[in-house]
Design an enzyme around this catalytic site. Structure first.
Site, PDB file in Angstrom:
ATOM      1  N   GLY A   1       9.391   4.108  -6.017  1.00 36.77           N
ATOM      2  CA  GLY A   1       8.813   5.447  -5.895  1.00 36.77           C
ATOM      3  C   GLY A   1       8.413   5.741  -4.451  1.00 36.77           C
ATOM      4  N   ASP A   2       7.817   4.753  -3.770  1.00 43.87           N
ATOM      5  CA  ASP A   2       7.392   4.982  -2.381  1.00 43.87           C
ATOM      6  C   ASP A   2       8.593   5.170  -1.455  1.00 43.87           C
ATOM      7  OD1 ASP A   2       4.770   4.739  -3.148  1.00 43.87           O
ATOM      8  OD2 ASP A   2       4.637   2.607  -2.647  1.00 43.87           O
TER       9      ASP A   2
ATOM     10  N   GLY B   1       0.869  -1.172   0.000  1.00 44.06           N
ATOM     11  CA  GLY B   1       0.000   0.000   0.000  1.00 44.06           C
ATOM     12  C   GLY B   1       0.905   1.221   0.000  1.00 44.06           C
TER      13      GLY B   1
ATOM     14  N   GLY C   1      13.160   7.339 -12.696  1.00 47.22           N
ATOM     15  CA  GLY C   1      13.743   6.000 -12.633  1.00 47.22           C
ATOM     16  C   GLY C   1      15.231   6.076 -12.324  1.00 47.22           C
TER      17      GLY C   1
ATOM     18  N   THR D   1      10.120  12.068 -10.702  1.00 55.12           N
ATOM     19  CA  THR D   1      11.083  10.963 -10.599  1.00 55.12           C
ATOM     20  C   THR D   1      11.303  10.371 -11.986  1.00 55.12           C
ATOM     21  OG1 THR D   1       9.341   9.388 -10.025  1.00 55.12           O
ATOM     22  CG2 THR D   1      10.490  10.438  -8.194  1.00 55.12           C
TER      23      THR D   1
ATOM     24  N   LYS E   1      17.532   7.481 -13.714  1.00 51.83           N
ATOM     25  CA  LYS E   1      18.160   8.794 -13.979  1.00 51.83           C
ATOM     26  C   LYS E   1      18.021   9.750 -12.785  1.00 51.83           C
ATOM     27  CE  LYS E   1      16.204   9.496 -18.215  1.00 51.83           C
ATOM     28  NZ  LYS E   1      15.489   8.208 -18.415  1.00 51.83           N
ATOM     29  N   GLY E   2      17.234   9.373 -11.783  1.00 50.25           N
ATOM     30  CA  GLY E   2      17.120  10.219 -10.594  1.00 50.25           C
ATOM     31  C   GLY E   2      15.847  11.032 -10.582  1.00 50.25           C
TER      32      GLY E   2
HETATM   33  P1  ADP Z   1       7.990   4.880  -9.727  1.00 47.84           P
HETATM   34  O1  ADP Z   1       8.407   3.646  -8.986  1.00 47.84           O
HETATM   35  O2  ADP Z   1       6.959   5.690  -9.010  1.00 47.84           O
HETATM   36  O3  ADP Z   1       7.708   4.693 -11.193  1.00 47.84           O
HETATM   37  P2  ADP Z   1      10.632   5.773 -10.499  1.00 47.84           P
HETATM   38  O4  ADP Z   1      10.759   4.553 -11.332  1.00 47.84           O
HETATM   39  O5  ADP Z   1      10.841   7.086 -11.157  1.00 47.84           O
HETATM   40  O6  ADP Z   1       9.268   5.848  -9.696  1.00 47.84           O
HETATM   41  O7  ADP Z   1      11.680   5.614  -9.319  1.00 47.84           O
HETATM   42  C1  ADP Z   1      11.659   6.398  -8.147  1.00 47.84           C
HETATM   43  C2  ADP Z   1      13.085   6.655  -7.695  1.00 47.84           C
HETATM   44  O8  ADP Z   1      13.723   5.405  -7.406  1.00 47.84           O
HETATM   45  C3  ADP Z   1      13.970   7.323  -8.747  1.00 47.84           C
HETATM   46  O9  ADP Z   1      13.827   8.725  -8.704  1.00 47.84           O
HETATM   47  C4  ADP Z   1      15.349   6.843  -8.305  1.00 47.84           C
HETATM   48  O10 ADP Z   1      15.811   7.608  -7.204  1.00 47.84           O
HETATM   49  C5  ADP Z   1      15.081   5.426  -7.799  1.00 47.84           C
HETATM   50  N1  ADP Z   1      15.280   4.412  -8.838  1.00 47.84           N
HETATM   51  C6  ADP Z   1      14.324   3.782  -9.578  1.00 47.84           C
HETATM   52  N2  ADP Z   1      14.864   2.880 -10.447  1.00 47.84           N
HETATM   53  C7  ADP Z   1      16.209   2.939 -10.239  1.00 47.84           C
HETATM   54  C8  ADP Z   1      17.341   2.248 -10.815  1.00 47.84           C
HETATM   55  N3  ADP Z   1      17.181   1.324 -11.773  1.00 47.84           N
HETATM   56  N4  ADP Z   1      18.577   2.573 -10.356  1.00 47.84           N
HETATM   57  C9  ADP Z   1      18.749   3.506  -9.383  1.00 47.84           C
HETATM   58  N5  ADP Z   1      17.728   4.172  -8.804  1.00 47.84           N
HETATM   59  C10 ADP Z   1      16.474   3.909  -9.208  1.00 47.84           C
END
Ligand code: ADP
Length: 303
Positions: A251-252, A39, A222, A220, A224-225
């Site tokens: 993300g959480d 959740g 992924g 966010t 890339k930060g």
């Molecule tokens: P969500 O899970 O909501 O889609 P993101 O994929 O943008 O969000 O990821 C949230 C945060 O998790 C990113 O801003 C980054 O800090 C970290 N993160 C996600 N994937 C990676 C990865 N493959 N390597 C390093 N950090 C990651």
């Protein structure tokens, strides 16, 4: 005074790892089953609490054994109990099916989460007033989130709204009232109706929200930060390079840890840098909450 009040959902995850998905009418044996806490609200509250924040979590669990396990989980993680209500009926549950290729099928039964109404927030007003930051996501009713945003404005408590999962009914007037709005690229596209396929497009969509009055936009990206945008300023805070094995709940963990570092007094870019580092650890581990390190574990990993 608590540091953070998270208002949101809790789910009990029932994950079945299948050899293949059953077809209609078929009964199959599956090799593996796992239960876990999830959740979005709960995940963010747990991440902040594991880092040492004093956290109120306003949520509703059911009066079933899953609800009891949720209560034990929050107690064990040091979350204050005052905000947690026990409603009637089933807790929120998520039956998840994962096949060997990693493809998944997920059902969400909101259960007691549907009992988290605006009236519940009025009962917990003292908790909300006495915190440094209110943190919201979108697994509960929008009306409850709107009320939380209004209460934040009334009592001068900044609000962070993480618009996940995306909801295209989100009222843009409320978005402009929050101090922090934190979509990922997909959620930003849903909300603005604009493309977010590359950095220029993301920046244009971000500017659109900034013009509407959003204070701090944190997108966010992924691995890339994150991109931090305020009026007249945009800055990428780069992610950590790690070998990701499971990005569920990344993300959480990012939002919960950002809330922690920000309410501990870090400025926004520094808090984002720490949040990237925290979320990067969680993607190197399997699972959601169980992948979230404590402050002590994190210090050890960073040595
Ligand atoms: P969500 O899970 O909501 O889609 P993101 O994929 O943008 O969000 O990821 C949230 C945060 O998790 C990113 O801003 C980054 O800090 C970290 N993160 C996600 N994937 C990676 C990865 N493959 N390597 C390093 N950090 C990651």
């Amino acid at each position: 005074m608590a540091d953070i009040t998270v208002i949101g959902s809790n789910m009990f995850e029932l994950t079945t790892y299948v050899g293949r998905m059953p077809v209609q009418g078929e009964t199959l044996e599956a090799p593996e089953f796992e239960m876990g806490f999830g959740g979005k609200g709960a995940n963010q509250a747990i991440a902040a609490a594991r880092l040492g924040s004093d956290v109120n979590f306003i949520t509703m669990v059911g009066d079933d054994s899953f609800g009891q396990q949720q209560l034990d989980n929050y107690r064990e993680n040091g979350i204050r109990p005052e905000g947690i209500g026990v409603g009637k009926g089933s807790s929120g549950v998520a039956p998840i099916f994962v096949d060997p290729t990693g493809d998944n099928r997920i059902l969400i039964i909101k259960g007691a989460n549907e009992q988290l109404t605006p009236a519940v927030l009025d009962e917990k007003i003292d908790l909300i007033k006495d915190s440094k930051l209110i943190v919201l996501q979108q697994e509960i009713a929008l009306a409850t989130n709107y009320h939380a945003i209004d209460l934040g404005l009334k009592y001068n408590v900044p609000v962070l709204l993480n618009p996940a999962p995306a909801n295209d009914h989100l009222n843009i007037d409320y978005v402009s009232k929050v101090a922090f709005f934190t979509p990922n690229e997909t959620e930003l596209a849903t909300l603005t109706g604009m493309p977010t396929g590359n950095l220029d497009e993301i920046q244009a969509a971000a500017n659109h929200l900034i013009d509407l009055g959003v204070g701090n936009l944190i997108i966010t990206l992924g691995s890339k930060g994150a991109l931090w945008v305020t009026k007249g300023h945009a800055e990428i805070v780069p992610g950590k390079k790690v070998k990701a094995i499971d990005t569920t709940g990344a993300g959480d963990s990012f939002i919960g840890s950002f809330a922690h570092y920000y309410t501990q007094g870090e400025d926004v870019p520094t808090a984002l840098q720490h949040a990237n580092a925290y979320a990067a650890v969680t993607v190197t581990r399997r699972g959601t909450q169980k992948a979230y390190p404590t402050a002590a574990e994190l210090a050890e990993l960073q040595q």
